[in-house]
Each structure stands twice: as structure tokens, then as C-alpha cells.
Design a protein around this motif. Structure first.
Motif, PDB file in Angstrom:
ATOM      1  N   TYR A  21       0.850  -1.190   0.000  1.00 24.98           N
ATOM      2  CA  TYR A  21       0.000   0.000   0.000  1.00 24.98           C
ATOM      3  C   TYR A  21       0.882   1.235   0.000  1.00 24.98           C
ATOM      4  O   TYR A  21       1.815   1.342   0.799  1.00 24.98           O
ATOM      5  N   TYR A  23       0.912   5.704  -0.348  1.00 26.01           N
ATOM      6  CA  TYR A  23       0.100   6.901  -0.185  1.00 26.01           C
ATOM      7  C   TYR A  23       0.522   7.941  -1.217  1.00 26.01           C
ATOM      8  O   TYR A  23       1.696   8.295  -1.315  1.00 26.01           O
ATOM      9  N   TYR A  37       2.048   9.819   9.438  1.00 21.58           N
ATOM     10  CA  TYR A  37       0.752   9.158   9.549  1.00 21.58           C
ATOM     11  C   TYR A  37      -0.189   9.814   8.556  1.00 21.58           C
ATOM     12  O   TYR A  37      -0.224  11.045   8.450  1.00 21.58           O
ATOM     13  N   GLN A  39      -4.307   9.574   6.748  1.00 24.19           N
ATOM     14  CA  GLN A  39      -5.634   8.979   6.812  1.00 24.19           C
ATOM     15  C   GLN A  39      -6.066   8.621   5.397  1.00 24.19           C
ATOM     16  O   GLN A  39      -6.013   9.454   4.493  1.00 24.19           O
ATOM     17  N   SER A  40      -6.476   7.375   5.221  1.00 23.97           N
ATOM     18  CA  SER A  40      -6.887   6.913   3.900  1.00 23.97           C
ATOM     19  C   SER A  40      -8.243   7.500   3.537  1.00 23.97           C
ATOM     20  O   SER A  40      -8.949   8.067   4.379  1.00 23.97           O
ATOM     21  N   GLN A  41      -8.612   7.322   2.282  1.00 21.29           N
ATOM     22  CA  GLN A  41      -9.884   7.815   1.790  1.00 21.29           C
ATOM     23  C   GLN A  41     -11.066   7.089   2.428  1.00 21.29           C
ATOM     24  O   GLN A  41     -12.192   7.554   2.366  1.00 21.29           O
ATOM     25  N   TRP A  42     -10.844   5.939   3.077  1.00 23.66           N
ATOM     26  CA  TRP A  42     -11.920   5.211   3.739  1.00 23.66           C
ATOM     27  C   TRP A  42     -11.860   5.349   5.259  1.00 23.66           C
ATOM     28  O   TRP A  42     -12.564   4.653   5.974  1.00 23.66           O
ATOM     29  N   GLY A  43     -10.985   6.240   5.772  1.00 26.63           N
ATOM     30  CA  GLY A  43     -10.979   6.587   7.189  1.00 26.63           C
ATOM     31  C   GLY A  43      -9.930   5.927   8.054  1.00 26.63           C
ATOM     32  O   GLY A  43      -9.716   6.363   9.174  1.00 26.63           O
ATOM     33  N   SER A  44      -9.267   4.871   7.591  1.00 34.33           N
ATOM     34  CA  SER A  44      -8.227   4.192   8.369  1.00 34.33           C
ATOM     35  C   SER A  44      -6.949   5.027   8.365  1.00 34.33           C
ATOM     36  O   SER A  44      -6.649   5.724   7.402  1.00 34.33           O
ATOM     37  N   TRP A  45      -6.189   4.927   9.458  1.00 35.61           N
ATOM     38  CA  TRP A  45      -4.900   5.626   9.557  1.00 35.61           C
ATOM     39  C   TRP A  45      -3.770   4.645   9.251  1.00 35.61           C
ATOM     40  O   TRP A  45      -3.812   3.483   9.655  1.00 35.61           O
ATOM     41  N   TYR A  46      -2.751   5.127   8.557  1.00 38.75           N
ATOM     42  CA  TYR A  46      -1.588   4.323   8.174  1.00 38.75           C
ATOM     43  C   TYR A  46      -0.317   5.062   8.550  1.00 38.75           C
ATOM     44  O   TYR A  46      -0.234   6.282   8.399  1.00 38.75           O
TER      45      TYR A  46
END
Length: 54
Positions: A21, A23, A37, A39-46
Motif C-alpha cells: 500500500y 500513499y 501518519y 488517513q486513507s480515503q476510507w478513514g483508516s490511519w496508516y
């Protein structure tokens, strides 16, 4: 680096590519090149490394 698919659409946010994955900044579409850090487009943090892999 900018990621685009065969249909010519440039990708942004967290994208799966070659089994990892990455970004891509939604403003300039460039791959993240520092640790952060996001935030993905679906709300999860990476946690994304300096290589852009989350």
C-alpha cells in the motif's frame, strides 16, 4: 512518482500497488517521500515510511 492506471486516471490517497500500500498526495498526486501518519480515503490511519509504503 505519480500512479495512473490504463484508463489514464491519476490515483491519490492509499493505493494497493504490487502487493504493498502506497500513499499518494491528493493535492499533487506525488508519492509520499517522508515518514508520516496519513488517513486513507476510507478513514483508516496508516504509518507510511520514507519509501511511501504504508
Amino acid at each position: 512518482m505519480v500512479l495512473g492506471w490504463d484508463d489514464g486516471v491519476v490515483q491519490s490517497g492509499v493505493q494497493q500497488w504490487y502487493g504493498s500500500y502506497y500513499y499518494f498526495n491528493p493535492t499533487n498526486y506525488l508519492k509520499l517521500d517522508h515518514q508520516d501518519y496519513v488517513q486513507s480515503q476510507w478513514g483508516s490511519w496508516y504509518m507510511v515510511g520514507s519509501d511511501g509504503i504504508g
